[in-house]
Design a protein around this motif. Structure first.
Motif, short mmCIF file in Angstrom:
data_model
loop_
_atom_site.label_atom_id
_atom_site.label_comp_id
_atom_site.label_asym_id
_atom_site.label_seq_id
_atom_site.Cartn_x
_atom_site.Cartn_y
_atom_site.Cartn_z
N CYS A 57 0.85 -1.19 0.00
CA CYS A 57 0.00 0.00 0.00
C CYS A 57 0.89 1.24 0.00
O CYS A 57 1.81 1.34 0.81
CB CYS A 57 -0.86 -0.03 1.26
N ALA A 58 0.58 2.17 -0.89
CA ALA A 58 1.39 3.41 -0.95
C ALA A 58 0.58 4.53 -0.32
O ALA A 58 -0.65 4.56 -0.42
CB ALA A 58 1.66 3.74 -2.42
N THR A 59 1.24 5.43 0.36
CA THR A 59 0.55 6.59 0.96
C THR A 59 1.37 7.83 0.64
O THR A 59 2.59 7.82 0.77
CB THR A 59 0.48 6.45 2.50
N ASP A 60 0.65 8.89 0.19
CA ASP A 60 1.34 10.14 -0.18
C ASP A 60 1.32 11.07 1.04
O ASP A 60 0.26 11.54 1.46
CB ASP A 60 0.58 10.78 -1.35
N ARG A 108 1.94 -2.80 -10.03
CA ARG A 108 1.34 -2.06 -11.17
C ARG A 108 0.30 -1.09 -10.64
O ARG A 108 0.16 0.05 -11.13
CB ARG A 108 0.67 -3.07 -12.12
N GLU A 109 -0.47 -1.48 -9.61
CA GLU A 109 -1.50 -0.59 -9.09
C GLU A 109 -0.85 0.63 -8.43
O GLU A 109 -1.30 1.77 -8.62
CB GLU A 109 -2.35 -1.34 -8.06
N LEU A 113 -1.65 4.48 -9.60
CA LEU A 113 -2.35 5.48 -8.79
C LEU A 113 -1.39 6.46 -8.13
O LEU A 113 -1.78 7.56 -7.78
CB LEU A 113 -3.19 4.77 -7.72
N TYR A 114 -0.11 6.06 -7.96
CA TYR A 114 0.81 6.96 -7.23
C TYR A 114 2.01 7.35 -8.07
O TYR A 114 2.75 8.24 -7.70
CB TYR A 114 1.30 6.29 -5.93
N PRO A 142 -3.83 9.69 -10.03
CA PRO A 142 -4.90 10.37 -9.28
C PRO A 142 -4.75 10.35 -7.78
O PRO A 142 -5.26 11.23 -7.10
CB PRO A 142 -6.17 9.59 -9.69
N PHE A 143 -4.10 9.37 -7.18
CA PHE A 143 -4.15 9.31 -5.70
C PHE A 143 -3.10 10.20 -5.06
O PHE A 143 -3.01 10.27 -3.85
CB PHE A 143 -3.94 7.84 -5.24
N ARG A 144 -2.27 10.88 -5.91
CA ARG A 144 -1.26 11.73 -5.29
C ARG A 144 -1.90 13.04 -4.82
O ARG A 144 -2.93 13.47 -5.38
CB ARG A 144 -0.17 12.07 -6.33
N LYS A 145 -1.28 13.65 -3.83
CA LYS A 145 -1.88 14.89 -3.29
C LYS A 145 -1.81 16.01 -4.32
O LYS A 145 -2.68 16.86 -4.40
CB LYS A 145 -1.12 15.31 -2.00
N ARG B 55 -9.94 6.45 -2.36
CA ARG B 55 -9.83 7.92 -2.21
C ARG B 55 -11.14 8.48 -1.64
O ARG B 55 -11.15 9.41 -0.85
CB ARG B 55 -9.54 8.50 -3.61
N ARG B 329 -5.48 7.34 4.95
CA ARG B 329 -5.34 6.41 3.82
C ARG B 329 -6.04 5.11 4.19
O ARG B 329 -5.90 4.62 5.31
CB ARG B 329 -3.85 6.15 3.57
N HIS B 331 -6.54 1.20 2.56
CA HIS B 331 -6.19 0.32 1.45
C HIS B 331 -6.83 -1.04 1.70
O HIS B 331 -6.73 -1.57 2.81
CB HIS B 331 -4.68 0.16 1.34
#
Lengths: 163, 371, 178, 381
Positions: A57-60, A108-109, A113-114, A142-145, B55, B329, B331
């Motif tokens: 999971c990536a978080t910005d 890939r996801e 998205l990030y 799109p999921f980046r701030k 989101r 967040r 997920h």
């Protein structure tokens, strides 16, 4: 759910470059370029044996994107979580698909998205095919701030004017 | 009107199975390269149902997240509610009363039977036996009526909340459930006589789409797909949550790893779920059903994850909070997303009819794949 | 497995399957519900179309316009216009855009005055989107005249309060409403 | 209450399930059936001799005779298909714990006619890049053999198109054309799924032709003649299935399985496998052309069941009822058995279907053929 991990296994992880944040719940923090080394230790050592790729999971967080990996070991029946920080300007982390094929679509996801570039990933050369959820010709992540979609003009395709 | 002949440069014919196809069970597109009936390569294309759910969840207060998770795995939405509620409870370390834990187990197991019945019906009708579809959905209707009498909804329940359950079971529910279970077990015997015993069904499933134990582990397969390939790993047993540690049930594991093994795992799981429902009805304690949450609910800074066993596999939610009323967040790790990533490896050199059988046996739901 | 072997062994399996369909053909009950001629029985807790209950004692709708339900709604379905203030607060306008509603029951649980409930009406399909916006006259139990009485009661109560501010309202309010 | 939610009075007034109307419908249904039976008995009692002069003129004149007979047969085929489709939908419904068509006429009796009318008026789309010559001709290629074989089917000694000496051989020769029509449809539609469906159909119908031919010839060797009418006459003492049981029973089972394959019925419905090929060779068809495929399938159904009744169950022979009624009843029983198998058993895969034919049915039918030869030499005659 504390778990007793052999001391020499922990030593091997630290020597491979992982900073053990919490021993009982096995939380590691690793620098991006050391990921392949740490992950092969996690995967290959018999007393660790984290062969089940559970989650990515990536978080910005504004200036850095934190990638949070989670693996599970059927032998020890416990999870290990590895967090990797990369700068938002040019996020890039070496891929772990060669160790866990299951991580292929998760990476890939994250790219889709990030925008995190996983160098070494089989599809990274062609960004259109690397995208998994969004249409091939989508611009931006799109999921980046700092993602500001502007109306694509075409009501059927691309970002819309958000009301 | 002379039809000009287009020279086919490659012998293979590329066929798009989906995104609108009778047996892809949702908007999944398989770009399949066929040489006659044999599949040379297959590339799944997903994202047609991508709603940016993670989101959306990050823009709402914690109490409003649960209704969105109904739309993840819409065949077992109570399990998704449980996953996100449990993560919120771990994030803010909320204690769930005993009775609420039993009610949660009861409702999730009923939902699991309903989801496996959908699998049974669609898998059989994919292989041609349309009658089994009708029988499976006849039983499922009775479960939906039971769940409707408790929650008020038939598919998107929004009934398991952080802290417990909004209201207690209506009176008369226990008798109705016991009556259902009594009528349901002979039905499973009928399905097995109709399908498992049938030689054509065996010929279509035995040895088709074999996933070895190593592949299952390396790709992160979970749930019936993993247990069909010999991985004895069921989160209700390895990491018990709610009241599962106080209930005994056994976990079916087969080692062949083909479509037949996965089918047998799910049919056996239906029986085990029926057992769990009976036990939880029997020893459900009295008491209140939810702990009060503060008006404006602000969990401490930090992150948490929780793993639950949904009918498709390990459904786990990771959540990060920065102290504000909205999560920073969320997920969702969806089992179907991981199982679909195995398709290119599984479908190489297989016949077209087997593509449908293998895809059906993975029992994927596109709502949780695309999120 | 040689085809002939399977041929023999297979027959028994096929016949058992045929027996199952035969018993369903002859003995089992046919479950078709002939909608729309026969309507399904719906559970008491069913979450269908909303309604605003009318409080006959106080001769007004229970809703006081505190917008707690609007805040609890994940998809911003409810919008309202307040009427009056303080003890005699109410709503003159209560619109719900059911096109966006998830029927998730969060507004009902958020309402402290028990002023909004979900009924058992589930046939909400229509051929244009505008029809799915429900106004107060559609939602209130008793329809337009209930809303009229509600507005009348509230404005009368406000009127009487303005004329004699410190008189206790119990008896005064009642005989005021001739 | 919003306007569009008020329930219109029309629905509530019309409640078909009220007890009175149901009893009335049941009574009407039985009256119709009784009338039909009486009419058929009456017709067979009418002294046709009075029409002899006209029959003589038509009978002698070859073209008029052929035209009259084919006109009668064609009408019978289309009418009986409507009833067969209705029966399949009701039977499948009851078998799957549901009701089947209910609202158009008594228990949906007029439903099939309504469907046929709908298909008649529906737009008949021909895809742009389709090979339109083949696309247009395909349905007739599929329907022609069925019509031809119905001429040979003996409903009773008098009611038969042509009492042709080599009728059995002609039947076998004609039924292979169906695969030609399906292949034309598959290729003509320029749709990948149809192409796959067409190829599968061709392989299936042709390869199941061999065991079918062998089983039919097994019965022919028993009876010694190829004329269907003659075969039925030879069964006046005992039906074939009884008199030559050790040969006839396996032959009947093999022919039943081959018939399922010839008709593309589950478990052999690979050419139009809904779940794999969307709906196989007739994916691109709509309107009347699609109706022809449907018509041909059900007509073939009736014909195959009729052939089995003639070969094994003594055609039109039966105690009280007149010939054609017995023939229709026996065929209906066999068609229902096919439907019963169709709605229970899943579908074969292509290579299993071919393996089952060449490794299973062909050797079995050869064995039955030799058994029939031995039986007719040593035991029966």
């Amino acid at each position: 759910m504390g778990v007793t991990v052999a001391a020499d296994a922990l030593a091997a992880l630290r020597e491979a470059g992982a900073e053990v944040v919490d021993q009982t719940t096995l939380r590691l923090r690793v620098a991006p370029h050391l990921m392949p080394a740490v992950c092969s230790v996690l995967h290959d050592r018999p007393d660790l044996g984290f062969t089940y790729p559970a989650d990515l999971c990536a978080t910005d967080l504004g200036d850095t994107i934190v990638l949070w990996y989670r693996f599970w070991s059927p032998g020890l029946n416990c999870d290990v979580t590895v967090s990797v920080g990369t700068p938002t300007s040019a996020p890039s982390v070496p891929t772990v698909t060669s160790i866990w094929p299951g991580m292929n679509w998760h990476e890939r996801e994250c790219f889709d998205l990030y925008g995190v570039v996983f160098d070494g990933h089989p599809l990274i050369a062609d960004p259109a095919r690397m995208r998994i959820l969004l249409p091939e010709d989508w611009v931006g992540h799109p999921f980046r701030k700092d993602y500001r979609p502007e109306f694509s003009g075409d009501p059927l395709h691309g970002p819309q004017a958000t009301n | 009107m002379a039809t000009e002949v287009v020279e086919l440069n490659s012998p293979n014919m590329t066929v798009n199975l989906g995104p609108q196809h009778p047996s892809t069970h949702g908007v999944l597109r398989l770009v399949v390269e066929l040489d006659g009936e044999y599949v040379q390569s297959c590339e799944p294309v997903i994202g047609y149902l991508h709603r940016g759910l993670e989101r959306m969840l990050a823009a709402r207060p914690y109490r409003q997240l649960v209704p969105f998770t109904d739309r993840l795995d819409y065949l077992a939405s109570l399990n998704c509610n449980l996953a996100i509620s449990q993560t919120i409870e771990r994030l803010a370390s909320i204690e769930v009363p005993e009775r609420a834990q039993y009610i949660r187990v009861l409702l999730c197991e009923l939902n699991r039977i309903a989801s496996h019945l959908v699998f049974l019906g669609t898998f059989a009708s994919d292989l041609g036996a349309t009658t089994a579809f009708l029988y499976a959905f006849r039983e499922r209707e009775r479960i939906l009526d039971l769940l409707e009498s408790v929650t008020g909804a038939r598919l998107t329940y929004n009934w398991i909340r952080p802290g417990g359950v909004p209201a207690d079971l209506p009176e008369g529910f226990a008798e109705a459930t016991r009556a259902f279970i009594a009528g349901f077990l002979p039905e499973i015997r009928d399905y097995e006589r109709l399908l498992t015993g049938n030689p054509i069904f065996r010929a279509r499933c035995d040895g088709v789409g074999v996933i070895s134990r190593e592949d299952a582990l390396a790709y992160g397969a979970s749930g019936p797909v993993a247990r069909g390939s010999g991985l004895d790993f069921d989160l209700r047993r390895t990491e018990p949550y709610d009241a599962y540690d106080r209930l005994e049930f056994d976990v079916p594991v087969f080692t062949q790893g083909d479509c037949m093994a996965r089918y047998k795992v799910r049919v056996e799981e239906m029986r085990q779920s029926a057992r769990i429902v009976e036990q939880s009805l029997r020893d459900m304690p009295q008491g209140d059903v939810a702990t009060k949450l503060p008006k404006v609910f602000r969990p401490p800074v930090g992150d948490a994850y929780s793993r639950t066993e949904s009918p498709r596999g390990e459904l786990s939610v990771y959540m990060r909070s920065d102290g504000s009323p909205n999560p920073e967040r969320v997920h969702v790790r969806a089992p179907s997303f991981v199982h679909l990533s195995m398709l290119p490896m599984l479908l190489r050199g297989v016949k077209l009819a087997d593509v449908i059988a293998i895809l059906g046996s993975l029992d994927t739901v596109l709502g949780e794949v695309d999120r | 497995m040689s085809a002939l072997g399977a041929f023999g062994a297979g027959f028994a399996g096929v016949f058992r399957g045929l027996a199952v369909t035969l018993t369903n053909l002859l003995m089992k009950r046919k479950v078709t519900l002939q909608y729309p001629y026969v309507r399904p029985a719906v559970a008491p807790r069913y979450r269908g179309l909303f309604y605003l209950p009318f409080d006959d004692g106080a001769d007004r709708l229970r809703c006081v316009g505190c917008t707690l339900c609007a805040q609890a709604c994940p998809t911003k379905v409810i919008s309202m216009k307040k009427l009056g203030a303080g003890k005699h607060a109410g709503v003159s306008e209560f619109t719900m855009d059911l096109g966006r509603c998830m029927f998730c029951n969060l507004c009902i649980e958020a309402c402290p005055f028990d002023a909004i409930h979900m009924g058992s009406e589930f046939e909400l399909a229509s051929d244009n989107r505008a029809v799915s916006v429900f106004r107060i006259t559609d939602l209130a139990v008793g329809g337009a005249d209930a809303v009229k009485r509600n507005n009348g009661t509230i404005s009368a109560a406000l009127e009487s309060e303005r004329k004699a501010p410190n008189v206790s309202f119990g008896s005064a309010a009642k005989e005021d409403k001739s | 209450m919003k306007a569009h939610l008020q329930r219109t009075e029309v629905y509530d007034a019309w409640t078909p399930e009220s007890r009175a109307s149901r009893l009335g419908q049941a009574a009407a249904g039985t009256v119709i059936v009784v009338m039909l039976l009486a009419a058929s008995v009456g017709v067979s009692r009418i002294p046709w001799a009075v029409a002899d002069p006209i029959r003589k003129i038509i009978g002698e004149h070859p073209v008029l005779n052929a035209f009259a007979k084919s006109f009668l047969v064609a009408n019978f085929v289309t009418l009986h298909v409507l009833c067969l489709i209705w029966w399949e939908r009701k039977f499948a419904g009851w078998l799957q714990a549901r009701l089947g068509p209910k609202h158009v006429g008594w228990n949906g009796a007029v439903q099939t006619a309504a469907d046929a009318l709908k298909l008649l008026v529906k737009e008949d789309i021909i895809p742009g890049k389709a090979d339109s010559a083949l696309f247009v001709v395909a349905p007739f290629l599929v329907f022609m053999p069925t019509l031809l074989t119905f001429m040979l089917l003996p409903f009773s000694a008098a009611w038969v198109g042509y009492d042709f000496a080599l009728a059995a051989l002609l039947v076998l020769a004609v039924t292979t054309n169906v695969s030609l029509g399906i292949l034309a449809a598959g290729w003509g539609a320029n749709n990948k799924y149809s192409l796959l469906g067409g190829a599968r159909a061709c392989a299936q119908v042709l390869s199941y032709e061999i065991p079918m031919a062998l089983t039919v010839l097994a019965v022919v060797t028993l009876e010694g003649t190829m004329s269907l009418v003659e075969i039925v006459h030879r069964q006046s003492a005992f039906w074939n299935i009884v008199s030559d049981a050790p040969v006839a029973v396996p032959a009947f089972v093999l022919l039943f399985v081959c018939a399922l394959a010839e008709l593309n019925r589950t478990p052999f419905d690979l050419p139009e496998a809904e779940s794999e090929l969307v709906s196989g060779f007739h994916t691109e068809y709509s309107g009347m052309r699609f109706a022809f495929f449907y018509l041909a399938e059900f007509a073939n159904n009736f014909f195959m069941a009729g052939l089995m009744v003639v070969l094994f169950f003594g055609g039109w022979l039966g105690p009280w009822l007149p010939g054609p009624v017995w023939f229709a009843l026996k065929t209906l029983v066999l068609v229902t058995a096919m439907m019963w198998v169709k709605w229970t058993v899943p579908r074969f895969r292509v290579d299993q279907m071919m393996g089952f034919c060449w490794k299973g049915l062909v050797p079995a039918s050869l064995a039955v053929f030799c058994l029939a030869a031995l039986w007719s030499v040593w035991v029966a005659r």
